[in-house]
Design a protein around this motif. Structure first.
Motif, PDB file in Angstrom:
ATOM      1  N   THR A   1      28.911  23.994  14.814  1.00  0.00           N
ATOM      2  CA  THR A   1      28.093  24.861  14.157  1.00  0.00           C
ATOM      3  C   THR A   1      26.876  24.872  14.703  1.00  0.00           C
ATOM      4  O   THR A   1      25.994  26.167  15.075  1.00  0.00           O
ATOM      5  CB  THR A   1      27.392  23.729  13.480  1.00  0.00           C
TER       6      THR A   1
ATOM      7  N   SER B   1      28.437  19.038   2.927  1.00  0.00           N
ATOM      8  CA  SER B   1      28.445  20.498   2.971  1.00  0.00           C
ATOM      9  C   SER B   1      28.138  21.353   2.013  1.00  0.00           C
ATOM     10  O   SER B   1      28.192  20.548   0.502  1.00  0.00           O
ATOM     11  CB  SER B   1      30.194  20.801   3.355  1.00  0.00           C
TER      12      SER B   1
ATOM     13  N   ASN C   1      27.810  24.216   1.151  1.00  0.00           N
ATOM     14  CA  ASN C   1      29.236  25.560   0.856  1.00  0.00           C
ATOM     15  C   ASN C   1      30.460  25.043   0.256  1.00  0.00           C
ATOM     16  O   ASN C   1      31.077  24.070   0.495  1.00  0.00           O
ATOM     17  CB  ASN C   1      29.380  25.805   1.988  1.00  0.00           C
TER      18      ASN C   1
ATOM     19  N   ARG D   1      34.110  25.090   1.857  1.00  0.00           N
ATOM     20  CA  ARG D   1      34.175  23.924   3.305  1.00  0.00           C
ATOM     21  C   ARG D   1      34.489  22.256   2.479  1.00  0.00           C
ATOM     22  O   ARG D   1      35.460  21.912   2.777  1.00  0.00           O
ATOM     23  CB  ARG D   1      32.850  23.441   3.326  1.00  0.00           C
TER      24      ARG D   1
ATOM     25  N   ASN E   1      37.527  20.041   3.527  1.00  0.00           N
ATOM     26  CA  ASN E   1      37.378  18.787   3.806  1.00  0.00           C
ATOM     27  C   ASN E   1      37.790  17.928   3.127  1.00  0.00           C
ATOM     28  O   ASN E   1      38.371  16.859   3.463  1.00  0.00           O
ATOM     29  CB  ASN E   1      35.442  18.076   3.931  1.00  0.00           C
TER      30      ASN E   1
END
Length: 330
Positions: free
Chosen positions: A215, A281, A283, A286, A290
């Motif tokens: 990140t 997250s 998102n 994402r 995950n």
């Protein structure tokens, strides 16, 4: 709702991938509520049905309010989500107040008032306060018997303390930091204890606070006001030395045909039948990626390669600032 491997928490079957909500409110620039809702829904739909929150994740119970608003918007999820709430900490000072039963009653009452008819499934103290483990968990057990929450959890506690706490009340879940970036001996001992006692582990910061996913390309990329600005392993030369670990993990992930975050999460899942990583997250894509990592199995060869790397690679810098290290794994 997708099916992923399951484990029992507080009498409920939950996905072996959880969801951490801290960054949705305890963040210099938190996402808009509607964006958080999309990620929360995506995680739950993918099978992440055990959520980690805290009364102090933002001012005025901000994270609890976010969850309550989510359930108002999507009431059908109330019964699908198992809620693990950390408390016993003042937002302004972060001082542990878990030995003050009046503070805890107020903390829990306010949380329940905000949540409405959504019951607190597990309540735990974020950090152990002053006093003996026995005294602290006798208070928690008393509050549990009063019907304020369903089960007692633990957080940042070592094996010796867990043994003492378990004699007072059954521990529903133990939340500790577990990742390829944080797997020192004390953490390994708790993983072994969890397995032998069949107590699930909530593995927080499973992606190394974003370090394992690159990140940040440099310490300067970390925004002002972010907690990581104070964490030694994210500073100066330590940052760049630690990136060498990510380089090695990227190679393994590439050969596996998964991304490095999925590799890191699958590795935690493979530690025992009781590990539940809780990546966070905002998102939705994402969050789904995950959660799907719970169904990825690493081969013996891949696990050996990772073990060999961890046994020789020394992470530079501690995982919390100096003074805060004294409150970990007590």
């Amino acid at each position: 709702m997708s099916s992923i491997p399951q484990v029992q928490v507080a009498g409920h079957s939950v996905g072996r991938m959880g969801y951490g909500l801290m960054q949705l409110t305890w963040n210099p620039k938190p996402p808009a509520e509607e964006d958080s809702f999309k990620a929360m829904k995506a995680a739950a739909d993918a099978g992440a049905t055990c959520w980690s929150t805290a009364t102090f994740y933002g001012p005025d119970f901000a994270n609890i309010r976010l969850i309550a608003n989510f359930f108002k918007a999507y009431p059908e999820y109330k019964e699908k989500i198992v809620l693990v709430v950390k408390g016993g900490t003042e937002y302004t000072t972060l001082a542990p107040k878990g030995n003050d039963i009046d503070f805890l009653r107020s903390d829990i009452a306010k949380t329940q008032e905000i949540l409405g008819d959504k019951k607190i499934d597990v309540y735990s103290l974020a950090r152990l306060p002053e006093g003996t483990v026995e005294e602290v968990f006798e208070i928690l057990e008393k509050l549990r018997k009063e019907g304020l929450f369903t089960a007692v959890g633990a957080s940042e506690m070592g094996v010796a303390s867990l043994e003492k706490a378990q004699k007072i009340t059954p521990i529903a879940i133990i939340e500790i930091e577990v990742s390829l970036f944080s797997f020192e001996p004390a953490i390994q001992e708790v993983v072994k204890w969890s397995k032998s006692n069949k107590v699930p582990i909530f593995a927080y910061s499973p992606l190394g606070r974003g370090f394992l996913t690159r990140t940040y390309k440099s310490p300067e990329d970390i925004p002002e006001g972010d907690f990581k600005k104070m964490v030694p392993r994210f500073q100066g030369e330590a940052f760049y030395q630690n990136l060498k670990l990510v380089d090695k993990l990227d190679e393994i992930a590439s050969k596996k045909g998964v991304n490095t975050s999925q590799l890191a999460l699958a590795w935690i899942i493979g530690l025992s039948d009781y590990t539940i990583p809780i990546p966070g997250s905002s998102n939705p894509k994402r969050a789904v990626e995950n959660t799907q990592a719970a169904s990825i199995t690493l081969t013996d060869e891949e696990n050996k390669t990772i073990s060999d790397i961890l046994s020789t690679f020394e992470v530079q810098g501690t995982r919390y600032p100096g003074a805060a290290m004294g409150h970990l794994m007590k």
